[in-house]
Design a protein around this motif. Structure first.
Motif, mmCIF file in Angstrom:
data_model
loop_
_atom_site.group_PDB
_atom_site.id
_atom_site.type_symbol
_atom_site.label_atom_id
_atom_site.label_comp_id
_atom_site.label_asym_id
_atom_site.label_seq_id
_atom_site.Cartn_x
_atom_site.Cartn_y
_atom_site.Cartn_z
ATOM 1 N N MET A 49 37.325 102.471 27.375
ATOM 2 C CA MET A 49 37.087 103.498 26.347
ATOM 3 C C MET A 49 35.891 103.146 25.480
ATOM 4 O O MET A 49 35.433 103.958 24.690
ATOM 5 C CB MET A 49 38.311 103.694 25.439
ATOM 6 N N GLN A 64 43.890 100.134 22.493
ATOM 7 C CA GLN A 64 44.742 101.174 21.887
ATOM 8 C C GLN A 64 45.705 100.540 20.881
ATOM 9 O O GLN A 64 46.644 99.831 21.265
ATOM 10 C CB GLN A 64 45.528 101.979 22.928
ATOM 11 N N SER A 100 47.438 108.557 14.046
ATOM 12 C CA SER A 100 46.824 108.118 15.312
ATOM 13 C C SER A 100 46.221 109.260 16.107
ATOM 14 O O SER A 100 45.219 109.067 16.796
ATOM 15 C CB SER A 100 47.884 107.463 16.199
ATOM 16 N N SER A 101 46.867 110.428 16.088
ATOM 17 C CA SER A 101 46.405 111.527 16.940
ATOM 18 C C SER A 101 45.748 112.665 16.162
ATOM 19 O O SER A 101 44.795 113.267 16.649
ATOM 20 C CB SER A 101 47.572 112.120 17.745
ATOM 21 N N PRO A 105 41.260 110.239 15.258
ATOM 22 C CA PRO A 105 40.322 110.514 16.363
ATOM 23 C C PRO A 105 39.183 111.455 15.971
ATOM 24 O O PRO A 105 38.095 111.388 16.546
ATOM 25 C CB PRO A 105 41.218 111.166 17.425
ATOM 26 N N ARG A 110 32.234 107.380 16.751
ATOM 27 C CA ARG A 110 31.542 108.002 17.894
ATOM 28 C C ARG A 110 31.450 109.517 17.731
ATOM 29 O O ARG A 110 30.467 110.140 18.132
ATOM 30 C CB ARG A 110 32.230 107.651 19.222
ATOM 31 N N TRP A 133 39.751 117.145 8.084
ATOM 32 C CA TRP A 133 40.792 116.660 8.998
ATOM 33 C C TRP A 133 41.716 115.647 8.339
ATOM 34 O O TRP A 133 42.929 115.643 8.591
ATOM 35 C CB TRP A 133 40.158 116.096 10.279
ATOM 36 N N LEU B 51 51.296 122.475 13.935
ATOM 37 C CA LEU B 51 50.928 122.405 15.340
ATOM 38 C C LEU B 51 52.204 122.538 16.164
ATOM 39 O O LEU B 51 53.314 122.462 15.636
ATOM 40 C CB LEU B 51 50.256 121.054 15.648
ATOM 41 N N GLN B 64 55.190 115.975 17.244
ATOM 42 C CA GLN B 64 54.402 114.903 17.871
ATOM 43 C C GLN B 64 54.978 114.568 19.237
ATOM 44 O O GLN B 64 56.064 113.995 19.355
ATOM 45 C CB GLN B 64 54.340 113.631 17.015
ATOM 46 N N GLN B 97 47.888 106.708 25.405
ATOM 47 C CA GLN B 97 47.122 106.919 24.170
ATOM 48 C C GLN B 97 45.667 107.303 24.443
ATOM 49 O O GLN B 97 45.028 107.926 23.598
ATOM 50 C CB GLN B 97 47.195 105.679 23.261
ATOM 51 N N ILE B 98 45.130 106.926 25.595
ATOM 52 C CA ILE B 98 43.776 107.414 25.929
ATOM 53 C C ILE B 98 43.789 108.939 25.865
ATOM 54 O O ILE B 98 42.886 109.563 25.300
ATOM 55 C CB ILE B 98 43.330 106.913 27.330
ATOM 56 N N SER B 100 46.396 110.874 24.446
ATOM 57 C CA SER B 100 46.968 111.347 23.177
ATOM 58 C C SER B 100 46.022 111.189 21.995
ATOM 59 O O SER B 100 46.042 112.013 21.091
ATOM 60 C CB SER B 100 48.232 110.547 22.845
ATOM 61 N N SER B 101 45.238 110.112 21.995
ATOM 62 C CA SER B 101 44.393 109.843 20.825
ATOM 63 C C SER B 101 42.910 110.056 21.087
ATOM 64 O O SER B 101 42.195 110.514 20.204
ATOM 65 C CB SER B 101 44.584 108.392 20.346
ATOM 66 N N ASP B 102 42.439 109.704 22.286
ATOM 67 C CA ASP B 102 40.990 109.706 22.482
ATOM 68 C C ASP B 102 40.466 110.977 23.141
ATOM 69 O O ASP B 102 39.257 111.210 23.148
ATOM 70 C CB ASP B 102 40.576 108.478 23.314
ATOM 71 N N ILE B 103 41.335 111.756 23.748
ATOM 72 C CA ILE B 103 40.867 112.993 24.391
ATOM 73 C C ILE B 103 41.398 114.234 23.670
ATOM 74 O O ILE B 103 40.654 115.000 23.074
ATOM 75 C CB ILE B 103 41.298 113.062 25.883
ATOM 76 N N PRO B 105 43.059 115.243 20.935
ATOM 77 C CA PRO B 105 42.837 115.703 19.556
ATOM 78 C C PRO B 105 41.466 116.341 19.340
ATOM 79 O O PRO B 105 41.311 117.186 18.467
ATOM 80 C CB PRO B 105 42.964 114.408 18.740
ATOM 81 N N LEU B 106 40.483 115.941 20.150
ATOM 82 C CA LEU B 106 39.139 116.475 19.968
ATOM 83 C C LEU B 106 38.960 117.842 20.607
ATOM 84 O O LEU B 106 37.980 118.537 20.338
ATOM 85 C CB LEU B 106 38.116 115.479 20.544
ATOM 86 N N ARG B 110 42.669 124.044 17.181
ATOM 87 C CA ARG B 110 42.257 124.122 15.773
ATOM 88 C C ARG B 110 40.843 123.563 15.582
ATOM 89 O O ARG B 110 40.084 124.040 14.741
ATOM 90 C CB ARG B 110 43.259 123.406 14.860
ATOM 91 N N VAL B 111 40.500 122.534 16.387
ATOM 92 C CA VAL B 111 39.164 121.938 16.284
ATOM 93 C C VAL B 111 38.114 122.881 16.867
ATOM 94 O O VAL B 111 37.048 123.081 16.281
ATOM 95 C CB VAL B 111 39.131 120.566 17.006
ATOM 96 N N TRP B 133 34.131 114.932 25.612
ATOM 97 C CA TRP B 133 35.241 114.047 25.212
ATOM 98 C C TRP B 133 36.250 113.843 26.334
ATOM 99 O O TRP B 133 36.786 112.748 26.499
ATOM 100 C CB TRP B 133 35.905 114.579 23.934
ATOM 101 N N GLY B 137 36.934 110.121 28.162
ATOM 102 C CA GLY B 137 38.305 109.628 28.270
ATOM 103 C C GLY B 137 38.729 109.451 29.717
ATOM 104 O O GLY B 137 39.380 108.461 30.066
#
Lengths: 217, 217
Positions: A49, A64, A100-101, A105, A110, A133, B51, B64, B97-98, B100-103, B105-106, B110-111, B133, B137
Protein backbone atom coordinates in the motif's frame (compact mmCIF):
# COMPACT_ATOMS: atom_id res chain seq x y z
CA UNK A 1 9.94 -5.05 17.61
CA UNK A 2 10.29 -2.23 15.09
CA UNK A 3 7.65 0.36 14.27
CA UNK A 4 8.24 1.79 10.82
CA UNK A 5 6.38 5.08 10.82
CA UNK A 6 6.32 8.83 10.46
CA UNK A 7 5.92 11.29 13.30
CA UNK A 8 2.74 12.88 11.94
CA UNK A 9 1.08 9.82 10.40
CA UNK A 10 -2.01 9.31 12.50
CA UNK A 11 -2.00 5.53 11.99
CA UNK A 12 1.62 5.45 13.26
CA UNK A 13 0.55 7.59 16.23
CA UNK A 14 -2.23 5.07 17.05
CA UNK A 15 0.26 2.20 17.19
CA UNK A 16 2.75 4.19 19.28
CA UNK A 17 -0.03 4.63 21.85
CA UNK A 18 -0.89 0.90 21.79
CA UNK A 19 2.76 -0.16 22.17
CA UNK A 20 3.31 2.31 25.02
CA UNK A 21 0.13 1.37 26.90
CA UNK A 22 1.01 -2.32 26.67
CA UNK A 23 4.56 -1.61 27.79
CA UNK A 24 6.09 -3.27 24.73
CA UNK A 25 9.71 -2.31 23.95
CA UNK A 26 9.95 -0.96 20.42
CA UNK A 27 12.42 0.67 18.11
CA UNK A 28 11.31 3.52 15.87
CA UNK A 29 12.28 3.53 12.19
CA UNK A 30 11.36 6.62 10.22
CA UNK A 31 9.98 6.73 6.69
CA UNK A 32 9.92 10.33 5.47
CA UNK A 33 6.48 10.62 3.86
CA UNK A 34 7.25 14.26 3.02
CA UNK A 35 10.19 13.05 0.88
CA UNK A 36 8.27 10.16 -0.74
CA UNK A 37 10.39 7.45 0.91
CA UNK A 38 7.27 5.27 1.26
CA UNK A 39 7.18 4.90 -2.54
CA UNK A 40 10.66 3.37 -2.70
CA UNK A 41 10.96 -0.38 -3.18
CA UNK A 42 12.64 -0.93 0.20
CA UNK A 43 9.36 0.14 1.79
CA UNK A 44 6.82 -1.07 -0.77
CA UNK A 45 8.23 -4.59 -0.39
CA UNK A 46 7.14 -4.43 3.26
CA UNK A 47 3.83 -2.73 2.53
CA UNK A 48 2.49 -2.74 -1.03
CA UNK A 49 0.00 0.00 0.00
CA UNK A 50 3.11 2.25 0.27
CA UNK A 51 1.80 3.68 3.52
CA UNK A 52 2.88 3.64 7.16
CA UNK A 53 2.95 2.20 9.72
CA UNK A 54 4.48 -1.24 9.36
CA UNK A 55 5.13 -3.31 12.45
CA UNK A 56 8.16 -5.57 12.01
CA UNK A 57 8.34 -8.31 14.64
CA UNK A 58 11.43 -9.90 13.07
CA UNK A 59 9.69 -12.71 11.22
CA UNK A 60 6.42 -10.91 10.50
CA UNK A 61 5.74 -7.58 8.82
CA UNK A 62 2.27 -6.18 9.36
CA UNK A 63 0.63 -3.14 7.85
CA UNK A 64 -2.84 -1.63 8.56
CA UNK A 65 -3.23 -0.25 12.05
CA UNK A 66 -6.41 -2.23 12.81
CA UNK A 67 -4.66 -5.50 11.90
CA UNK A 68 -1.56 -4.53 13.90
CA UNK A 69 -3.59 -3.58 16.97
CA UNK A 70 -5.71 -6.75 16.93
CA UNK A 71 -2.47 -8.76 16.59
CA UNK A 72 -0.84 -6.96 19.53
CA UNK A 73 -4.00 -7.50 21.59
CA UNK A 74 -3.88 -11.26 21.00
CA UNK A 75 -0.13 -11.59 21.63
CA UNK A 76 0.19 -9.02 24.46
CA UNK A 77 -3.23 -9.23 26.13
CA UNK A 78 -2.40 -6.96 29.09
CA UNK A 79 -3.81 -4.45 29.64
CA UNK A 80 -6.79 -5.37 27.45
CA UNK A 81 -7.62 -2.68 24.88
CA UNK A 82 -10.67 -4.42 23.39
CA UNK A 83 -13.79 -4.87 25.56
CA UNK A 84 -15.26 -8.33 26.15
CA UNK A 85 -18.64 -9.58 24.94
CA UNK A 86 -19.99 -9.70 21.38
CA UNK A 87 -22.32 -6.70 21.75
CA UNK A 88 -19.79 -4.44 23.47
CA UNK A 89 -17.15 -5.42 20.91
CA UNK A 90 -19.49 -4.60 18.04
CA UNK A 91 -20.36 -1.18 19.49
CA UNK A 92 -16.68 -0.54 20.20
CA UNK A 93 -15.55 -1.62 16.69
CA UNK A 94 -18.19 0.70 15.24
CA UNK A 95 -16.42 3.62 16.96
CA UNK A 96 -12.97 2.52 15.84
CA UNK A 97 -14.16 2.19 12.24
CA UNK A 98 -15.77 5.63 12.23
CA UNK A 99 -12.22 6.94 12.52
CA UNK A 100 -10.46 4.18 10.54
CA UNK A 101 -12.85 4.13 7.59
CA UNK A 102 -15.01 7.25 7.57
CA UNK A 103 -12.57 9.96 8.64
CA UNK A 104 -8.88 9.24 8.33
CA UNK A 105 -8.70 7.79 4.79
CA UNK A 106 -10.12 11.02 3.39
CA UNK A 107 -7.51 13.20 5.08
CA UNK A 108 -4.51 11.00 4.44
CA UNK A 109 -1.42 12.83 3.12
CA UNK A 110 -1.59 10.95 -0.22
CA UNK A 111 -5.15 12.23 -0.76
CA UNK A 112 -4.28 15.81 0.13
CA UNK A 113 -1.29 15.69 -2.23
CA UNK A 114 -3.56 14.35 -4.99
CA UNK A 115 -6.11 17.11 -4.39
CA UNK A 116 -3.38 19.76 -4.51
CA UNK A 117 -1.84 18.36 -7.70
CA UNK A 118 -5.03 17.61 -9.63
CA UNK A 119 -7.70 19.93 -8.25
CA UNK A 120 -5.56 22.97 -7.45
CA UNK A 121 -6.44 22.98 -3.75
CA UNK A 122 -4.45 25.49 -1.72
CA UNK A 123 -3.83 25.40 2.03
CA UNK A 124 -7.26 26.83 2.80
CA UNK A 125 -8.92 24.38 0.41
CA UNK A 126 -7.16 21.48 2.11
CA UNK A 127 -8.29 22.74 5.51
CA UNK A 128 -11.92 22.97 4.32
CA UNK A 129 -11.78 19.45 2.81
CA UNK A 130 -10.42 18.00 6.05
CA UNK A 131 -12.83 19.96 8.24
CA UNK A 132 -15.75 18.57 6.22
CA UNK A 133 -14.86 14.91 6.70
CA UNK A 134 -13.48 15.10 10.23
CA UNK A 135 -16.53 17.14 11.27
CA UNK A 136 -19.04 14.66 9.86
CA UNK A 137 -17.20 11.78 11.51
CA UNK A 138 -16.82 13.53 14.85
CA UNK A 139 -20.56 14.28 14.86
CA UNK A 140 -21.16 10.51 14.81
CA UNK A 141 -18.29 9.65 17.19
CA UNK A 142 -19.56 12.24 19.69
CA UNK A 143 -23.01 10.60 19.74
CA UNK A 144 -21.47 7.17 20.21
CA UNK A 145 -19.20 8.46 22.98
CA UNK A 146 -22.19 9.99 24.77
CA UNK A 147 -23.79 6.52 24.69
CA UNK A 148 -20.73 4.47 25.59
CA UNK A 149 -18.30 6.56 27.63
CA UNK A 150 -18.79 5.79 31.31
CA UNK A 151 -17.69 9.14 32.70
CA UNK A 152 -16.17 11.26 29.92
CA UNK A 153 -12.65 9.95 30.60
CA UNK A 154 -12.53 7.24 27.91
CA UNK A 155 -14.35 6.83 24.59
CA UNK A 156 -15.83 3.46 25.51
CA UNK A 157 -16.57 2.24 29.03
CA UNK A 158 -14.27 3.10 31.91
CA UNK A 159 -10.83 2.13 30.68
CA UNK A 160 -8.52 2.89 27.79
CA UNK A 161 -9.31 1.02 24.56
CA UNK A 162 -8.26 1.13 20.93
CA UNK A 163 -11.07 3.66 20.40
CA UNK A 164 -8.99 6.09 22.51
CA UNK A 165 -5.77 5.21 20.67
CA UNK A 166 -7.64 6.05 17.45
CA UNK A 167 -9.30 9.22 18.78
CA UNK A 168 -6.21 11.03 20.06
CA UNK A 169 -4.41 11.22 16.66
CA UNK A 170 -7.68 12.23 15.01
CA UNK A 171 -8.16 15.15 17.40
CA UNK A 172 -4.52 16.14 16.79
CA UNK A 173 -5.30 16.16 13.05
CA UNK A 174 -8.52 18.10 13.55
CA UNK A 175 -6.49 20.79 15.31
CA UNK A 176 -3.92 20.89 12.49
CA UNK A 177 -6.71 21.53 10.00
CA UNK A 178 -8.46 24.14 12.12
CA UNK A 179 -11.68 22.27 12.92
CA UNK A 180 -13.92 24.03 15.43
CA UNK A 181 -14.09 21.47 18.27
CA UNK A 182 -16.83 23.26 20.22
CA UNK A 183 -19.62 20.89 18.99
CA UNK A 184 -17.90 17.82 20.49
CA UNK A 185 -17.85 18.19 24.29
CA UNK A 186 -17.50 14.47 25.07
CA UNK A 187 -14.63 14.05 22.61
CA UNK A 188 -12.95 17.08 24.18
CA UNK A 189 -13.42 15.72 27.69
CA UNK A 190 -12.00 12.29 26.74
CA UNK A 191 -9.11 13.88 24.84
CA UNK A 192 -8.18 16.11 27.79
CA UNK A 193 -8.17 13.14 30.14
CA UNK A 194 -6.12 10.96 27.80
CA UNK A 195 -3.41 13.63 27.59
CA UNK A 196 -2.76 13.11 31.30
CA UNK A 197 -1.70 9.49 30.67
CA UNK A 198 2.06 9.26 30.14
CA UNK A 199 1.83 6.35 27.63
CA UNK A 200 -0.47 8.48 25.48
CA UNK A 201 1.29 11.81 25.93
CA UNK A 202 4.71 10.36 25.03
CA UNK A 203 3.34 9.13 21.66
CA UNK A 204 2.72 12.72 20.52
CA UNK A 205 4.18 13.52 17.08
CA UNK A 206 6.21 16.48 18.38
CA UNK A 207 8.12 14.16 20.73
CA UNK A 208 9.24 11.71 18.02
CA UNK A 209 12.83 11.75 16.76
CA UNK A 210 11.75 12.59 13.19
CA UNK A 211 9.70 15.63 14.20
CA UNK A 212 11.09 18.81 12.64
CA UNK A 213 10.70 22.36 13.80
CA UNK A 214 6.91 22.99 13.61
CA UNK A 215 5.74 23.33 10.01
CA UNK A 216 2.82 22.45 7.76
CA UNK A 217 3.04 20.42 4.61
CA UNK B 1 -32.82 -9.71 11.53
CA UNK B 2 -33.12 -6.64 9.31
CA UNK B 3 -30.46 -5.33 6.97
CA UNK B 4 -31.02 -1.66 6.27
CA UNK B 5 -29.14 -0.99 3.07
CA UNK B 6 -29.04 0.14 -0.53
CA UNK B 7 -28.62 -2.12 -3.50
CA UNK B 8 -25.45 -0.49 -4.77
CA UNK B 9 -23.80 0.37 -1.44
CA UNK B 10 -20.72 -1.81 -1.37
CA UNK B 11 -20.76 -2.09 2.43
CA UNK B 12 -24.38 -3.34 2.23
CA UNK B 13 -23.32 -5.80 -0.48
CA UNK B 14 -20.57 -7.14 1.84
CA UNK B 15 -23.07 -7.86 4.60
CA UNK B 16 -25.56 -9.47 2.21
CA UNK B 17 -22.80 -11.93 1.27
CA UNK B 18 -21.96 -12.64 4.93
CA UNK B 19 -25.62 -13.21 5.87
CA UNK B 20 -26.17 -15.47 2.86
CA UNK B 21 -23.02 -17.53 3.41
CA UNK B 22 -23.91 -18.06 7.07
CA UNK B 23 -27.47 -18.98 6.12
CA UNK B 24 -28.99 -16.33 8.36
CA UNK B 25 -32.59 -15.33 7.56
CA UNK B 26 -32.81 -11.60 6.96
CA UNK B 27 -35.24 -8.98 5.84
CA UNK B 28 -34.11 -6.21 3.53
CA UNK B 29 -35.04 -2.60 4.26
CA UNK B 30 -34.09 -0.04 1.66
CA UNK B 31 -32.70 3.42 2.29
CA UNK B 32 -32.58 5.35 -0.98
CA UNK B 33 -29.14 6.96 -0.91
CA UNK B 34 -29.88 8.55 -4.29
CA UNK B 35 -32.80 10.43 -2.69
CA UNK B 36 -30.91 11.38 0.49
CA UNK B 37 -33.05 9.24 2.79
CA UNK B 38 -29.96 8.40 4.85
CA UNK B 39 -29.84 12.04 5.99
CA UNK B 40 -33.34 11.92 7.50
CA UNK B 41 -33.65 11.62 11.26
CA UNK B 42 -35.36 8.20 11.09
CA UNK B 43 -32.08 6.83 9.74
CA UNK B 44 -29.54 9.07 11.48
CA UNK B 45 -30.96 8.00 14.82
CA UNK B 46 -29.91 4.45 13.91
CA UNK B 47 -26.58 5.49 12.44
CA UNK B 48 -25.23 8.96 13.19
CA UNK B 49 -22.72 8.49 10.32
CA UNK B 50 -25.81 8.73 8.04
CA UNK B 51 -24.51 5.83 5.98
CA UNK B 52 -25.63 2.27 5.25
CA UNK B 53 -25.71 -0.53 6.13
CA UNK B 54 -27.26 -0.87 9.56
CA UNK B 55 -27.95 -4.33 10.95
CA UNK B 56 -30.99 -4.34 13.22
CA UNK B 57 -31.21 -7.49 15.35
CA UNK B 58 -34.30 -6.26 17.19
CA UNK B 59 -32.57 -5.06 20.35
CA UNK B 60 -29.29 -3.99 18.77
CA UNK B 61 -28.57 -1.67 15.86
CA UNK B 62 -25.09 -1.93 14.42
CA UNK B 63 -23.42 0.18 11.77
CA UNK B 64 -19.96 -0.23 10.15
CA UNK B 65 -19.58 -3.37 8.08
CA UNK B 66 -16.41 -4.55 9.89
CA UNK B 67 -18.18 -4.32 13.27
CA UNK B 68 -21.28 -6.05 11.88
CA UNK B 69 -19.27 -8.89 10.34
CA UNK B 70 -17.18 -9.52 13.45
CA UNK B 71 -20.42 -9.56 15.48
CA UNK B 72 -22.07 -12.05 13.10
CA UNK B 73 -18.91 -14.19 13.22
CA UNK B 74 -19.06 -14.39 17.02
CA UNK B 75 -22.81 -15.06 17.19
CA UNK B 76 -23.14 -17.29 14.09
CA UNK B 77 -19.73 -18.99 13.98
CA UNK B 78 -20.54 -21.43 11.14
CA UNK B 79 -19.13 -21.46 8.57
CA UNK B 80 -16.13 -19.51 9.94
CA UNK B 81 -15.29 -16.44 7.85
CA UNK B 82 -12.24 -15.38 9.87
CA UNK B 83 -9.13 -17.62 9.88
CA UNK B 84 -7.68 -18.91 13.15
CA UNK B 85 -4.30 -18.02 14.63
CA UNK B 86 -2.96 -14.57 15.50
CA UNK B 87 -0.59 -14.34 12.51
CA UNK B 88 -3.12 -15.54 9.91
CA UNK B 89 -5.75 -13.20 11.39
CA UNK B 90 -3.38 -10.24 11.20
CA UNK B 91 -2.49 -10.96 7.56
CA UNK B 92 -6.17 -11.49 6.76
CA UNK B 93 -7.29 -8.28 8.52
CA UNK B 94 -4.63 -6.41 6.58
CA UNK B 95 -6.38 -7.47 3.35
CA UNK B 96 -9.84 -6.57 4.65
CA UNK B 97 -8.63 -3.13 5.73
CA UNK B 98 -6.99 -2.42 2.36
CA UNK B 99 -10.54 -2.41 1.00
CA UNK B 100 -12.31 -1.03 4.09
CA UNK B 101 -9.91 1.83 4.76
CA UNK B 102 -7.72 2.48 1.73
CA UNK B 103 -10.14 2.01 -1.16
CA UNK B 104 -13.84 2.19 -0.41
CA UNK B 105 -14.02 5.35 1.74
CA UNK B 106 -12.55 7.38 -1.12
CA UNK B 107 -15.15 6.20 -3.64
CA UNK B 108 -18.17 6.41 -1.36
CA UNK B 109 -21.22 8.10 -2.89
CA UNK B 110 -21.06 10.97 -0.35
CA UNK B 111 -17.49 11.73 -1.47
CA UNK B 112 -18.34 11.61 -5.17
CA UNK B 113 -21.31 13.92 -4.58
CA UNK B 114 -19.04 16.31 -2.69
CA UNK B 115 -16.46 16.28 -5.51
CA UNK B 116 -19.18 16.97 -8.08
CA UNK B 117 -20.71 19.81 -6.07
CA UNK B 118 -17.51 21.50 -4.91
CA UNK B 119 -14.83 20.64 -7.45
CA UNK B 120 -16.94 20.49 -10.61
CA UNK B 121 -16.09 16.88 -11.37
CA UNK B 122 -18.07 15.42 -14.26
CA UNK B 123 -18.70 11.72 -14.95
CA UNK B 124 -15.26 11.24 -16.46
CA UNK B 125 -13.62 13.06 -13.59
CA UNK B 126 -15.41 10.83 -11.10
CA UNK B 127 -14.30 7.75 -13.03
CA UNK B 128 -10.67 8.93 -12.98
CA UNK B 129 -10.83 9.68 -9.23
CA UNK B 130 -12.22 6.22 -8.49
CA UNK B 131 -9.80 4.45 -10.84
CA UNK B 132 -6.88 6.13 -9.05
CA UNK B 133 -7.80 4.91 -5.58
CA UNK B 134 -9.19 1.50 -6.50
CA UNK B 135 -6.14 0.89 -8.69
CA UNK B 136 -3.65 1.74 -5.95
CA UNK B 137 -5.51 -0.45 -3.49
CA UNK B 138 -5.90 -3.37 -5.89
CA UNK B 139 -2.16 -3.24 -6.62
CA UNK B 140 -1.59 -3.98 -2.91
CA UNK B 141 -4.47 -6.45 -2.58
CA UNK B 142 -3.20 -8.38 -5.62
CA UNK B 143 0.23 -8.79 -4.00
CA UNK B 144 -1.33 -9.95 -0.75
CA UNK B 145 -3.61 -12.38 -2.61
CA UNK B 146 -0.62 -13.84 -4.45
CA UNK B 147 0.96 -14.48 -1.03
CA UNK B 148 -2.12 -15.76 0.78
CA UNK B 149 -4.55 -17.33 -1.71
CA UNK B 150 -4.07 -21.09 -1.71
CA UNK B 151 -5.17 -21.73 -5.29
CA UNK B 152 -6.65 -18.57 -6.78
CA UNK B 153 -10.18 -19.47 -5.67
CA UNK B 154 -10.32 -17.41 -2.46
CA UNK B 155 -8.48 -14.26 -1.36
CA UNK B 156 -7.04 -15.87 1.75
CA UNK B 157 -6.31 -19.56 2.23
CA UNK B 158 -8.62 -22.18 0.77
CA UNK B 159 -12.07 -21.16 1.95
CA UNK B 160 -14.36 -18.16 1.79
CA UNK B 161 -13.56 -15.39 4.30
CA UNK B 162 -14.58 -11.81 4.93
CA UNK B 163 -11.76 -10.79 2.58
CA UNK B 164 -13.83 -12.32 -0.25
CA UNK B 165 -17.04 -10.68 0.96
CA UNK B 166 -15.15 -7.38 0.83
CA UNK B 167 -13.47 -8.04 -2.52
CA UNK B 168 -16.56 -8.89 -4.59
CA UNK B 169 -18.33 -5.53 -4.09
CA UNK B 170 -15.06 -3.71 -4.71
CA UNK B 171 -14.56 -5.45 -8.06
CA UNK B 172 -18.19 -4.62 -8.92
CA UNK B 173 -17.38 -0.97 -8.16
CA UNK B 174 -14.16 -1.08 -10.16
CA UNK B 175 -16.16 -2.23 -13.15
CA UNK B 176 -18.72 0.56 -12.67
CA UNK B 177 -15.94 3.13 -12.79
CA UNK B 178 -14.16 1.58 -15.76
CA UNK B 179 -10.95 0.38 -14.06
CA UNK B 180 -8.72 -1.74 -16.31
CA UNK B 181 -8.57 -5.03 -14.39
CA UNK B 182 -5.84 -6.59 -16.52
CA UNK B 183 -3.06 -5.91 -13.93
CA UNK B 184 -4.80 -7.99 -11.25
CA UNK B 185 -4.88 -11.64 -12.40
CA UNK B 186 -5.27 -13.17 -8.92
CA UNK B 187 -8.12 -10.83 -8.03
CA UNK B 188 -9.80 -11.72 -11.33
CA UNK B 189 -9.36 -15.44 -10.71
CA UNK B 190 -10.79 -15.22 -7.18
CA UNK B 191 -13.67 -13.01 -8.36
CA UNK B 192 -14.60 -15.42 -11.15
CA UNK B 193 -14.64 -18.35 -8.73
CA UNK B 194 -16.70 -16.48 -6.12
CA UNK B 195 -19.38 -15.70 -8.70
CA UNK B 196 -20.06 -19.45 -8.97
CA UNK B 197 -21.13 -19.56 -5.31
CA UNK B 198 -24.89 -19.06 -4.98
CA UNK B 199 -24.68 -17.21 -1.63
CA UNK B 200 -22.35 -14.68 -3.24
CA UNK B 201 -24.09 -14.41 -6.61
CA UNK B 202 -27.50 -13.80 -5.03
CA UNK B 203 -26.13 -10.79 -3.11
CA UNK B 204 -25.48 -8.92 -6.39
CA UNK B 205 -26.92 -5.38 -6.47
CA UNK B 206 -28.93 -6.03 -9.64
CA UNK B 207 -30.87 -8.78 -7.86
CA UNK B 208 -31.99 -6.63 -4.93
CA UNK B 209 -35.57 -5.35 -4.73
CA UNK B 210 -34.48 -1.70 -4.80
CA UNK B 211 -32.40 -2.08 -7.98
CA UNK B 212 -33.77 0.12 -10.78
CA UNK B 213 -33.33 -0.29 -14.50
CA UNK B 214 -29.52 0.03 -14.99
CA UNK B 215 -28.36 3.62 -14.59
CA UNK B 216 -25.43 5.62 -13.20
CA UNK B 217 -25.64 8.33 -10.61
Amino acid sequence: MKLIGYYRSSASYRIRIVLNVKGIEWEYVTVRLDKGEQLESAHSRLNPMKLVPVLDTGNLQLAQSVAIAEYLESTYPEPPLIPTGAIAQAQFRDMVQIISSDIQPLTNLRVLKHLRANYALDGEGVDRWCQTWIGRGFEAFEQRAVQHSADGQYSFGNSLTLADAWLVPQVYNADRFGLDMQPYPTINSVFRHLQTIEAVASAHPALQPDAPVPSRD
